[in-house]
Motif scaffolding. Structure first.
Motif, PDB file in Angstrom:
ATOM      1  N   ILE A   1      -4.998  10.547  -7.535  1.00  0.00           N
ATOM      2  CA  ILE A   1      -5.631   9.303  -7.042  1.00  0.00           C
ATOM      3  C   ILE A   1      -5.742   9.324  -5.522  1.00  0.00           C
ATOM      4  O   ILE A   1      -4.949   9.967  -4.840  1.00  0.00           O
ATOM      5  CB  ILE A   1      -4.835   8.054  -7.488  1.00  0.00           C
ATOM      6  CG1 ILE A   1      -3.383   8.149  -7.047  1.00  0.00           C
ATOM      7  CG2 ILE A   1      -4.950   7.875  -8.988  1.00  0.00           C
ATOM      8  CD1 ILE A   1      -2.538   6.957  -7.453  1.00  0.00           C
ATOM      9  N   GLU A   2      -6.739   8.597  -5.037  1.00  0.00           N
ATOM     10  CA  GLU A   2      -6.989   8.556  -3.593  1.00  0.00           C
ATOM     11  C   GLU A   2      -6.089   7.519  -2.918  1.00  0.00           C
ATOM     12  O   GLU A   2      -5.675   7.670  -1.794  1.00  0.00           O
ATOM     13  CB  GLU A   2      -8.456   8.153  -3.338  1.00  0.00           C
ATOM     14  CG  GLU A   2      -9.447   9.138  -3.855  1.00  0.00           C
ATOM     15  CD  GLU A   2      -9.586  10.347  -2.929  1.00  0.00           C
ATOM     16  OE1 GLU A   2      -9.054  10.265  -1.793  1.00  0.00           O
ATOM     17  OE2 GLU A   2     -10.176  11.362  -3.337  1.00  0.00           O
ATOM     18  N   ALA A   3      -5.847   6.410  -3.653  1.00  0.00           N
ATOM     19  CA  ALA A   3      -5.035   5.336  -3.062  1.00  0.00           C
ATOM     20  C   ALA A   3      -4.272   4.627  -4.169  1.00  0.00           C
ATOM     21  O   ALA A   3      -4.661   4.666  -5.339  1.00  0.00           O
ATOM     22  CB  ALA A   3      -5.929   4.348  -2.311  1.00  0.00           C
TER      23      ALA A   3
ATOM     24  N   GLN B   1      -7.834  10.982   6.490  1.00  0.00           N
ATOM     25  CA  GLN B   1      -8.970  10.573   5.653  1.00  0.00           C
ATOM     26  C   GLN B   1      -8.551   9.397   4.765  1.00  0.00           C
ATOM     27  O   GLN B   1      -8.427   9.559   3.555  1.00  0.00           O
ATOM     28  CB  GLN B   1      -9.439  11.739   4.779  1.00  0.00           C
ATOM     29  CG  GLN B   1     -10.138  12.835   5.568  1.00  0.00           C
ATOM     30  CD  GLN B   1     -10.307  14.090   4.710  1.00  0.00           C
ATOM     31  OE1 GLN B   1     -10.136  14.046   3.478  1.00  0.00           O
ATOM     32  NE2 GLN B   1     -10.604  15.197   5.343  1.00  0.00           N
ATOM     33  N   PRO B   2      -8.323   8.246   5.399  1.00  0.00           N
ATOM     34  CA  PRO B   2      -7.922   7.086   4.590  1.00  0.00           C
ATOM     35  C   PRO B   2      -9.026   6.712   3.607  1.00  0.00           C
ATOM     36  O   PRO B   2     -10.216   6.838   3.930  1.00  0.00           O
ATOM     37  CB  PRO B   2      -7.705   5.991   5.627  1.00  0.00           C
ATOM     38  CG  PRO B   2      -8.448   6.419   6.833  1.00  0.00           C
ATOM     39  CD  PRO B   2      -8.482   7.910   6.807  1.00  0.00           C
ATOM     40  N   PHE B   3      -8.652   6.303   2.436  1.00  0.00           N
ATOM     41  CA  PHE B   3      -9.624   5.962   1.398  1.00  0.00           C
ATOM     42  C   PHE B   3     -10.001   4.482   1.466  1.00  0.00           C
ATOM     43  O   PHE B   3     -11.147   4.096   1.246  1.00  0.00           O
ATOM     44  CB  PHE B   3      -9.040   6.296   0.026  1.00  0.00           C
ATOM     45  CG  PHE B   3     -10.011   6.118  -1.105  1.00  0.00           C
ATOM     46  CD1 PHE B   3      -9.865   5.075  -2.010  1.00  0.00           C
ATOM     47  CD2 PHE B   3     -11.094   6.979  -1.242  1.00  0.00           C
ATOM     48  CE1 PHE B   3     -10.779   4.915  -3.037  1.00  0.00           C
ATOM     49  CE2 PHE B   3     -12.001   6.823  -2.272  1.00  0.00           C
ATOM     50  CZ  PHE B   3     -11.850   5.784  -3.175  1.00  0.00           C
ATOM     51  N   LEU B   4      -8.992   3.672   1.793  1.00  0.00           N
ATOM     52  CA  LEU B   4      -9.223   2.228   1.951  1.00  0.00           C
ATOM     53  C   LEU B   4      -9.437   1.944   3.436  1.00  0.00           C
ATOM     54  O   LEU B   4      -8.876   2.640   4.276  1.00  0.00           O
ATOM     55  CB  LEU B   4      -8.009   1.438   1.439  1.00  0.00           C
ATOM     56  CG  LEU B   4      -7.632   1.657  -0.029  1.00  0.00           C
ATOM     57  CD1 LEU B   4      -6.391   0.842  -0.364  1.00  0.00           C
ATOM     58  CD2 LEU B   4      -8.791   1.289  -0.937  1.00  0.00           C
TER      59      LEU B   4
ATOM     60  N   LEU C   1       0.859  -1.182   0.000  1.00  0.00           N
ATOM     61  CA  LEU C   1       0.000   0.000   0.000  1.00  0.00           C
ATOM     62  C   LEU C   1       0.895   1.233   0.000  1.00  0.00           C
ATOM     63  O   LEU C   1       1.647   1.452   0.958  1.00  0.00           O
ATOM     64  CB  LEU C   1      -0.900  -0.002   1.233  1.00  0.00           C
ATOM     65  CG  LEU C   1      -1.882   1.171   1.388  1.00  0.00           C
ATOM     66  CD1 LEU C   1      -2.809   1.280   0.176  1.00  0.00           C
ATOM     67  CD2 LEU C   1      -2.716   1.011   2.668  1.00  0.00           C
ATOM     68  N   LEU C   2       0.867   2.002  -1.108  1.00  0.00           N
ATOM     69  CA  LEU C   2       1.799   3.124  -1.254  1.00  0.00           C
ATOM     70  C   LEU C   2       1.137   4.456  -0.926  1.00  0.00           C
ATOM     71  O   LEU C   2       1.805   5.414  -0.563  1.00  0.00           O
ATOM     72  CB  LEU C   2       2.347   3.153  -2.685  1.00  0.00           C
ATOM     73  CG  LEU C   2       3.209   1.947  -3.074  1.00  0.00           C
ATOM     74  CD1 LEU C   2       3.531   1.962  -4.555  1.00  0.00           C
ATOM     75  CD2 LEU C   2       4.493   1.905  -2.259  1.00  0.00           C
ATOM     76  N   LYS C   3      -0.202   4.526  -1.070  1.00  0.00           N
ATOM     77  CA  LYS C   3      -0.925   5.757  -0.721  1.00  0.00           C
ATOM     78  C   LYS C   3      -2.328   5.362  -0.275  1.00  0.00           C
ATOM     79  O   LYS C   3      -2.934   4.486  -0.867  1.00  0.00           O
ATOM     80  CB  LYS C   3      -1.013   6.699  -1.934  1.00  0.00           C
ATOM     81  CG  LYS C   3      -1.861   7.947  -1.632  1.00  0.00           C
ATOM     82  CD  LYS C   3      -1.908   8.946  -2.786  1.00  0.00           C
ATOM     83  CE  LYS C   3      -2.740  10.158  -2.386  1.00  0.00           C
ATOM     84  NZ  LYS C   3      -2.811  11.170  -3.482  1.00  0.00           N
ATOM     85  N   ASN C   4      -2.818   6.022   0.804  1.00  0.00           N
ATOM     86  CA  ASN C   4      -4.174   5.724   1.269  1.00  0.00           C
ATOM     87  C   ASN C   4      -4.827   7.009   1.770  1.00  0.00           C
ATOM     88  O   ASN C   4      -4.758   7.338   2.951  1.00  0.00           O
ATOM     89  CB  ASN C   4      -4.145   4.684   2.386  1.00  0.00           C
ATOM     90  CG  ASN C   4      -5.581   4.258   2.742  1.00  0.00           C
ATOM     91  OD1 ASN C   4      -6.511   4.532   1.988  1.00  0.00           O
ATOM     92  ND2 ASN C   4      -5.740   3.620   3.886  1.00  0.00           N
ATOM     93  N   GLY C   5      -5.467   7.738   0.814  1.00  0.00           N
ATOM     94  CA  GLY C   5      -6.159   8.979   1.181  1.00  0.00           C
ATOM     95  C   GLY C   5      -5.306  10.187   0.890  1.00  0.00           C
ATOM     96  O   GLY C   5      -4.074  10.133   0.975  1.00  0.00           O
ATOM     97  N   LYS C   6      -6.008  11.266   0.555  1.00  0.00           N
ATOM     98  CA  LYS C   6      -5.289  12.500   0.201  1.00  0.00           C
ATOM     99  C   LYS C   6      -4.855  13.226   1.469  1.00  0.00           C
ATOM    100  O   LYS C   6      -3.917  14.001   1.473  1.00  0.00           O
ATOM    101  CB  LYS C   6      -6.182  13.400  -0.668  1.00  0.00           C
ATOM    102  CG  LYS C   6      -6.414  12.800  -2.052  1.00  0.00           C
ATOM    103  CD  LYS C   6      -7.212  13.696  -2.967  1.00  0.00           C
ATOM    104  CE  LYS C   6      -7.270  13.076  -4.369  1.00  0.00           C
ATOM    105  NZ  LYS C   6      -8.148  13.838  -5.289  1.00  0.00           N
TER     106      LYS C   6
END
Ligand SMILES: OC[C@@H]1[C@@H](O)[C@H](O)[C@@H](O)c2nc(-c3ccccc3)cn21
Length: 607
Positions: free
Chosen positions: A541-543, A400-403, A391-396
């Motif tokens: 992208i969000e995640a 506020q995590p997206f996943l 998981l390299l990105k999760n939420g902007k």
């Protein structure tokens, strides 16, 4: 009464000595030959008593052949071999490098780069154990795995076959050898071949040595470094395999400071056999000796002399075996290849064969047929997929995590060239040498996994490559809760994968950007290595999840996306910003400026 070598109660070394003493020069030379299945005939196996047969990547009895058809083929060849004067059985090799990938319907595991992201030794061992069962179900006793290459430049087409860019990661994952071969007992002498039983297979530590360190990652290229660096970076996973009794080593196509490995007496004999104490057999790579001369295959007699005298024991010819035997026998008769070298090679080959138990159990075990692709194995592969995701990105925003994604979303868009393509998610070395597209074998695509995981009331719209207007129309009907966009590389192998442009192919970047511009998007990258990710896209992208080449069990991806379990993977390779930075490693200090460093990986739940 039966000759000593046929008596299983005798010590292996006594059996080796006895059999060797009975062999003619022709029979010794034939044991040193490995031929491809397409030329394995009674002439080759009975009259000449050739020692080994292999399947090249994708070379099967017929397209879609069952394990039973494979076992029938191998057993038939074995009967030919046993009909030879001394009845020495063959060992049959195949590249089962992420499951038994030459066999239709076999469980396909994540490629090594994904396993490196798990950093899970026990998982690697378990995968080896299961792979051995599916290989044995097809009657095959030898896999050309594991690849121990330490990938120092992701422009190399075989980066995905590497567990990582640092030797420590590769060393950790060598536990697959104990899975494939079984674990040797306490006190087993390091370097001496070991095989636990008929549900294990002979493993192959490859490609000795420095295959992952070539200049600019050029396949079959030249690794330019000091001996200390060669030993520290590229050689260190080999002793870990010798401690586990790995039976075979494959020589590398590459050169070290200009000297081809296949003709390096220093590295194969002085270092591998003498210094490191390897007592199994060294096999060449495919036409590895032909590559010693330009043009390819010229001066073949010299190629045979140079490789055999360097210490290679078995030659993966794989087709022109008459020429090989003629040249080798002539070289011994002329004294250019000493008989002592022939005896060393044949001793090593016979040692592996006696240790493997193949004299006592030369034929396939049909009771294994139904383990191929069985539920239990697919669950293990699914677990491996879960653990391999990074998981390299999760939420902007941090808070506020997206996943994880909501299963009961009203409407979701699934897009991208790789969303519904089992061939793409398996990558190279799957069914065909360089892989394929579509439903090339049994498995669950990412889209199929999403449909299985999502709530009944949710609507899943699959649009591989939407245009702006299509997207608009789709949105007008009813907005999407979120989009899952799956992009990445198409399958490749070896030199077919060498690339200096590591952007997302198939305009995956544009598809991602278009969708992420209007719908909250999680991007999944299916690739054998890091790919260029523009900052602007990253911000959109969000995640973002690196799924590597997950294999047949796409369900492992949705298990994490929808929160049934957390992400655990961490990068086994540095995620560069641009190819202009390459080669780049964490040990270089100041110049190390990756987008995501080796070891990076986010969690959804436990902070
Ligand atoms: O499949 C056998 C071996 C495999 O174990 C090695 O890792 C790999 O370097 C390899 N390349 C070829 C191969 C290369 C070009 C054309 C045809 C075959 C064959 N092989």
């Amino acid at each position: 009464e039966a000759p000593l070598y046929k008596d299983p109660m005798q010590p292996v070394e006594a059996r080796v000595k006895d059999l060797l003493s009975r062999m003619t020069l022709q029979e010794k030379a034939a044991q040193m030959a490995q031929i491809e299945r397409r030329v394995a005939t009674p002439t080759a196996l009975t009259d000449l008593a050739i020692g080994s047969v292999l399947s090249a990547g994708g070379s099967s009895p017929r397209d879609g052949a069952t394990a039973e058809e494979w076992a029938d083929m191998v057993d038939q060849m074995q009967r030919w071999a046993l009909a030879s004067r001394l009845g020495v059985p063959i060992i049959y090799g195949s590249d089962a490098v992420h499951g038994h990938n030459n066999l239709f319907g076999a469980t396909i595991f994540p490629h090594n780069v994904g396993l490196g992201a798990t950093r899970d030794k026990e998982l690697a061992r378990r995968i080896g154990e299961v792979t051995a069962l599916e290989v044995r179900a097809s009657g095959i006793q030898w896999t050309f795995a594991p690849c121990l290459a330490v990938c120092r430049d992701p422009r190399w087409g075989r980066c995905y076959e590497c567990y990582g860019e640092e030797p420590e990661i590769v060393q950790m994952m060598t536990s697959i050898v104990s899975g494939l071969q079984g674990s040797p007992p306490e006190g087993h002498p390091s370097g001496y071949p070991f095989l636990a039983g008929q549900r294990n297979v002979i493993a192959c530590a490859k490609h000795f040595v420095g295959d992952g360190g070539t200049h600019k990652g050029i396949n079959e290229g030249n690794t330019i470094c000091s001996y200390e660096e060669l030993e520290k970076i590229h050689m260190s996973p080999y002793p870990d395999c010798f401690n586990q009794g790995v039976c075979t080593v494959m020589a590398s196509y590459t050169s070290w400071n200009g000297e081809p490995l296949h003709s390096s007496h220093f590295l194969i004999t002085d270092v591998l056999k003498e210094k490191l104490g390897f007592k199994g057999l060294v096999v060449s790579d495919w036409e590895g000796i032909d590559r010693l001369c330009k043009p390819h295959g010229s001066n073949y007699r010299y190629c045979v002399a140079a490789s055999i005298n360097a210490g290679v024991d078995m030659i993966m010819i794989p087709f022109r075996y008459e020429k090989f035997l003629e040249d080798l026998i002539s070289l011994v008769e002329s004294g250019e290849v000493p008989m002592s070298r022939i005896n060393d090679a044949v001793e090593r080959i016979l040692r592996v064969k006696f240790v493997s138990g193949i004299f006592e159990q030369p034929f396939s075990d049909r009771s294994l047929l139904d383990v191929v692709g069985c539920k239990e194995h697919r669950l293990l592969a699914r677990d491996a997929v879960r653990k391999s995701l990074v998981l390299l990105k999760n939420g902007k925003e941090a808070r506020q995590p997206f996943l994880p994604l909501k299963k009961n979303a009203k409407r979701i868009l699934v897009a991208g060239s790789h969303a519904d393509n089992i061939g793409y998610q398996c990558g190279g070395w799957t069914i065909a040498w360089y892989g394929g597209s579509g439903r090339i074998t049994a498995g669950t695509s990412i889209l199929e996994a999403i449909r299985e995981a999502i709530g009944e009331e949710a609507e899943v719209v699959h649009e591989p490559n939407p245009t702006a207007s299509t997207l608009l129309q789709l949105q007008q009907k009813e907005p999407f809760s979120y989009a899952i966009v799956v992009v990445g590389e198409v399958p490749y192998a070896e030199m077919l994968g060498d690339r200096t442009d590591l952007s997302i192919p198939f305009n995956g970047h544009d598809t991602l950007s278009l969708i992420a511009g209007t719908i909250p998007t999680v991007a999944l990258v299916v690739s054998g290595r890091p790919l260029v990710l523009e900052t602007q896209l990253l911000d959109q992208i969000e995640a973002l999840v690196a799924v590597w080449l997950p294999g047949s069990e796409g369900g492992g991806i949705t298990d994490c996306l929808f929160g049934d379990c957390d992400f655990h993977g961490v990068l086994p390779v540095s995620w560069f910003r641009s190819v202009d930075q390459l080669p780049m490693h964490s040990s270089m200090g100041a110049g190390y400026d990756p987008l995501f460093p080796i070891g990076f990986g986010l969690r959804m739940f436990d902070k």
